[in-house]
Design a protein around this motif. Structure first.
Motif, mmCIF file in Angstrom:
data_model
loop_
_atom_site.group_PDB
_atom_site.id
_atom_site.type_symbol
_atom_site.label_atom_id
_atom_site.label_comp_id
_atom_site.label_asym_id
_atom_site.label_seq_id
_atom_site.Cartn_x
_atom_site.Cartn_y
_atom_site.Cartn_z
ATOM 1 N N ALA A 96 1.907 -5.862 -6.365
ATOM 2 C CA ALA A 96 3.147 -6.396 -6.926
ATOM 3 C C ALA A 96 2.892 -7.818 -7.405
ATOM 4 O O ALA A 96 1.953 -8.484 -6.948
ATOM 5 C CB ALA A 96 4.239 -6.389 -5.862
ATOM 6 N N SER A 97 3.709 -8.280 -8.326
ATOM 7 C CA SER A 97 3.755 -9.708 -8.672
ATOM 8 C C SER A 97 5.234 -10.091 -8.639
ATOM 9 O O SER A 97 6.061 -9.283 -8.207
ATOM 10 C CB SER A 97 3.120 -9.963 -10.040
ATOM 11 O OG SER A 97 3.792 -9.221 -11.022
ATOM 12 N N CYS A 98 5.560 -11.301 -9.049
ATOM 13 C CA CYS A 98 6.959 -11.732 -8.917
ATOM 14 C C CYS A 98 7.386 -12.583 -10.111
ATOM 15 O O CYS A 98 6.683 -13.530 -10.472
ATOM 16 C CB CYS A 98 7.105 -12.525 -7.615
ATOM 17 S SG CYS A 98 8.779 -13.084 -7.284
ATOM 18 N N ASN A 99 8.493 -12.221 -10.731
ATOM 19 C CA ASN A 99 9.048 -13.006 -11.831
ATOM 20 C C ASN A 99 10.402 -13.567 -11.411
ATOM 21 O O ASN A 99 11.196 -12.874 -10.776
ATOM 22 C CB ASN A 99 9.243 -12.142 -13.082
ATOM 23 C CG ASN A 99 7.938 -11.527 -13.574
ATOM 24 O OD1 ASN A 99 6.850 -12.031 -13.258
ATOM 25 N ND2 ASN A 99 8.021 -10.448 -14.322
ATOM 26 N N LEU A 100 10.635 -14.810 -11.782
ATOM 27 C CA LEU A 100 11.883 -15.492 -11.434
ATOM 28 C C LEU A 100 12.808 -15.558 -12.646
ATOM 29 O O LEU A 100 12.353 -15.845 -13.752
ATOM 30 C CB LEU A 100 11.524 -16.921 -10.987
ATOM 31 C CG LEU A 100 12.632 -17.960 -11.010
ATOM 32 C CD1 LEU A 100 13.604 -17.697 -9.881
ATOM 33 C CD2 LEU A 100 12.038 -19.359 -10.887
ATOM 34 N N ASP A 131 11.023 -1.557 -19.165
ATOM 35 C CA ASP A 131 9.721 -2.114 -18.809
ATOM 36 C C ASP A 131 8.733 -0.972 -18.586
ATOM 37 O O ASP A 131 9.135 0.145 -18.271
ATOM 38 C CB ASP A 131 9.857 -2.967 -17.542
ATOM 39 C CG ASP A 131 10.750 -4.185 -17.792
ATOM 40 O OD1 ASP A 131 10.437 -4.956 -18.708
ATOM 41 O OD2 ASP A 131 11.773 -4.330 -17.096
ATOM 42 N N ASP A 132 7.436 -1.280 -18.761
ATOM 43 C CA ASP A 132 6.422 -0.230 -18.585
ATOM 44 C C ASP A 132 5.816 -0.278 -17.180
ATOM 45 O O ASP A 132 4.721 0.191 -16.956
ATOM 46 C CB ASP A 132 5.356 -0.280 -19.698
ATOM 47 C CG ASP A 132 4.731 -1.644 -19.842
ATOM 48 O OD1 ASP A 132 4.890 -2.472 -18.915
ATOM 49 O OD2 ASP A 132 4.083 -1.900 -20.874
ATOM 50 N N TYR A 133 6.554 -0.887 -16.248
ATOM 51 C CA TYR A 133 6.160 -0.888 -14.836
ATOM 52 C C TYR A 133 7.421 -0.728 -13.996
ATOM 53 O O TYR A 133 8.515 -1.108 -14.430
ATOM 54 C CB TYR A 133 5.429 -2.192 -14.476
ATOM 55 C CG TYR A 133 6.051 -3.422 -15.083
ATOM 56 C CD1 TYR A 133 7.193 -3.982 -14.523
ATOM 57 C CD2 TYR A 133 5.534 -3.998 -16.262
ATOM 58 C CE1 TYR A 133 7.797 -5.088 -15.098
ATOM 59 C CE2 TYR A 133 6.146 -5.109 -16.835
ATOM 60 C CZ TYR A 133 7.273 -5.642 -16.245
ATOM 61 O OH TYR A 133 7.889 -6.729 -16.814
ATOM 62 N N SER A 172 2.294 -2.499 -10.019
ATOM 63 C CA SER A 172 1.261 -1.768 -10.798
ATOM 64 C C SER A 172 0.953 -0.450 -10.116
ATOM 65 O O SER A 172 0.084 -0.405 -9.259
ATOM 66 C CB SER A 172 -0.061 -2.519 -10.852
ATOM 67 O OG SER A 172 0.112 -3.829 -11.198
ATOM 68 N N GLN A 173 1.657 0.582 -10.494
ATOM 69 C CA GLN A 173 1.408 1.902 -9.892
ATOM 70 C C GLN A 173 0.150 2.527 -10.470
ATOM 71 O O GLN A 173 -0.250 2.204 -11.588
ATOM 72 C CB GLN A 173 2.594 2.833 -10.184
ATOM 73 C CG GLN A 173 3.915 2.341 -9.646
ATOM 74 C CD GLN A 173 4.064 2.550 -8.149
ATOM 75 O OE1 GLN A 173 3.096 2.875 -7.456
ATOM 76 N NE2 GLN A 173 5.258 2.337 -7.639
ATOM 77 N N ARG A 174 -0.468 3.392 -9.701
ATOM 78 C CA ARG A 174 -1.583 4.185 -10.218
ATOM 79 C C ARG A 174 -1.023 5.482 -10.788
ATOM 80 O O ARG A 174 -0.136 6.095 -10.185
ATOM 81 C CB ARG A 174 -2.582 4.488 -9.089
ATOM 82 C CG ARG A 174 -3.300 3.251 -8.594
ATOM 83 C CD ARG A 174 -4.317 2.789 -9.647
ATOM 84 N NE ARG A 174 -4.629 1.391 -9.491
ATOM 85 C CZ ARG A 174 -4.135 0.417 -10.274
ATOM 86 N NH1 ARG A 174 -3.333 0.711 -11.267
ATOM 87 N NH2 ARG A 174 -4.461 -0.822 -10.070
#
Ligand SMILES: O=C(O)CCC(=O)C(=O)O
Ligand SMILES: [Fe+2]
Length: 388
Positions: free
Chosen positions: A117-121, A136-138, A217-219
């Motif tokens: 995972a990442s994080c956007n504010l 979104d593509d995630y 980011s899924q596989r």
């Protein structure tokens, strides 16, 4: 997050359907707020995170909120504030890379969902600071921290869009269905899961709003197929030139041979093998553990340590009896340790952070041995010291 969405979320619902939940407000208290945003802006740059500003479905160019000082492009705090006052939202992509609390929260999300995972504010000061209706593509998990925001969610039109292949939808007028499937206002503590491909329109209420979005980011099937393909490379027929000048029959025969090689490999390679391989290769976040890495000092038993790796490393034993060794595979490397340390190693690598004293107690070992092992693992960059 694990409790917020309830039992069965990961197995049955994640990536398939939207889901709503709640985190008790006390649990997010102090996680992130306006003072953290002030701190971020005061740095002059949020790199390696990325600052963006939006209003009425349009993104501003960088130079609208940055200025050049001593040859470097830096954030112009007065302009950021002026733009927010006019209703622009402030977005920081990858904020987990620059804020310790959000890094820890993001790593918790990674451990929870099993994928990075990442994080956007997103911080908005008015009704107009919104991104265009898009998908979104995630997959995302959303956590509302301050104020309220309205999310309208519309069914996907591109099933499971792939990152880098199906570019995320941006055309508002385009294919997005006219009727939302859900229309809800998130409040502080609300969590929301939006699978990739689901269109969303997000509108701040007429009040301040701060929320976090965790992209995952899924596989995918495509990742597994590419992985199988990479495993066929040892086969000489895969490496051979394609028969450009051959007859139709020659070319068909070569294609059939290649398909056979692929299918043979695919039938040997399970999804579990793929995930194990991913755990062997997975890198954690880069981190130093000063001063212990550079000084001939022994960390005191109160020193807090945690595994660097978010996906559990693969730990196997090798040999038997006195010669038995532990093999730890992670970050593309394999380390070998005496199996006397099995209890210490597994206690530490499976923990979410503990002191050297706690490590010794839990593994039924002494502090001296736990300290030596900690130092060895620090130098291998498998664990790091933390100040929490
Ligand atoms: O809050 C916004 O303006 C957009 C949020 C969004 O699209 C997201 O988090 O994926
Ligand atoms: Fe989005």
């Amino acid at each position: 997050m694990s409790r917020a969405f309830g039992e069965g979320f990961l197995v049955g619902r994640m990536s398939r359907d939207i889901a709503f939940g709640r985190i008790p407000i006390e649990e997010i208290d102090g996680l992130f707020g306006w003072s953290d945003i002030n701190e971020l802006l005061a740095r002059g740059s949020v790199a390696p995170a990325e600052l963006r500003m939006w209003k009425d479905g349009a993104e501003l160019p960088d130079h609208a909120f940055t200025t050049v000082r001593r040859g470097h492009r830096v954030i112009d705090q007065a302009r950021v504030v002026g733009l927010m006052r006019q209703g622009h939202s402030l977005i920081v992509d990858g904020v987990d890379q620059v804020h310790p609390g959000l890094r820890a929260a993001t790593d918790d999300v990674t451990r929870f969902v099993g994928a990075f995972a990442s994080c956007n504010l997103f911080a908005a000061a008015g009704r107009t600071g919104n991104v265009t209706r898009h998908f979104d593509d995630y997959d995302i998990l959303v956590l509302q921290l301050i104020g309220r925001k309205r999310w309208s969610l519309f069914a996907p039109t591109v099933p499971d869009p792939l990152p880098g292949i199906d570019t995320a939808g941006t055309a508002d007028a385009g294919d997005c269905p006219s009727e939302p499937v859900e229309d809800r206002v998130l409040e502080p503590g609300s969590v929301l899961h939006v699978p990739r491909g689901w269109w969303h329109r997000v509108e701040p209420a007429d009040e301040l709003s701060v929320h976090l979005t965790f992209p995952i980011s899924q596989r995918t099937g495509y990742d597994w197929l590419r992985w199988v393909l990479s495993r066929t490379l040892a086969d000489a027929s895969v490496r051979a030139n394609l028969d450009r000048w051959g007859s139709g029959d020659d070319q068909r025969a070569q294609a059939e041979r290649l398909a056979d090689v692929f299918l043979a490999e695919a039938s040997k390679a399970s999804l579990a093998d793929f995930f194990d391989d991913e755990r062997r290769q997975a890198h954690g976040r880069e981190a130093t553990s000063l001063p212990w890495e550079v000084a001939p000092l022994r960390p005191p038993p109160s020193t807090r340590i945690e595994p660097v790796h978010l996906a559990a490393p693969v730990v196997e034993t090798d040999g038997a009896g006195d010669g038995e060794r532990l093999r730890i595979a992670t970050a593309g490397q394999t380390f070998s340790l005496s199996s006397d340390h099995l209890a210490l190693v597994t206690t530490l690598l499976e923990s979410r952070g503990l002191t050297i004293q706690e490590l010794a107690d839990r593994a039924g070992s002494d502090v001296e041995t736990a300290t030596s092992l900690t130092l060895a693992l620090l130098k291998l960059r498998l664990v790091r010291t933390v100040d929490r």
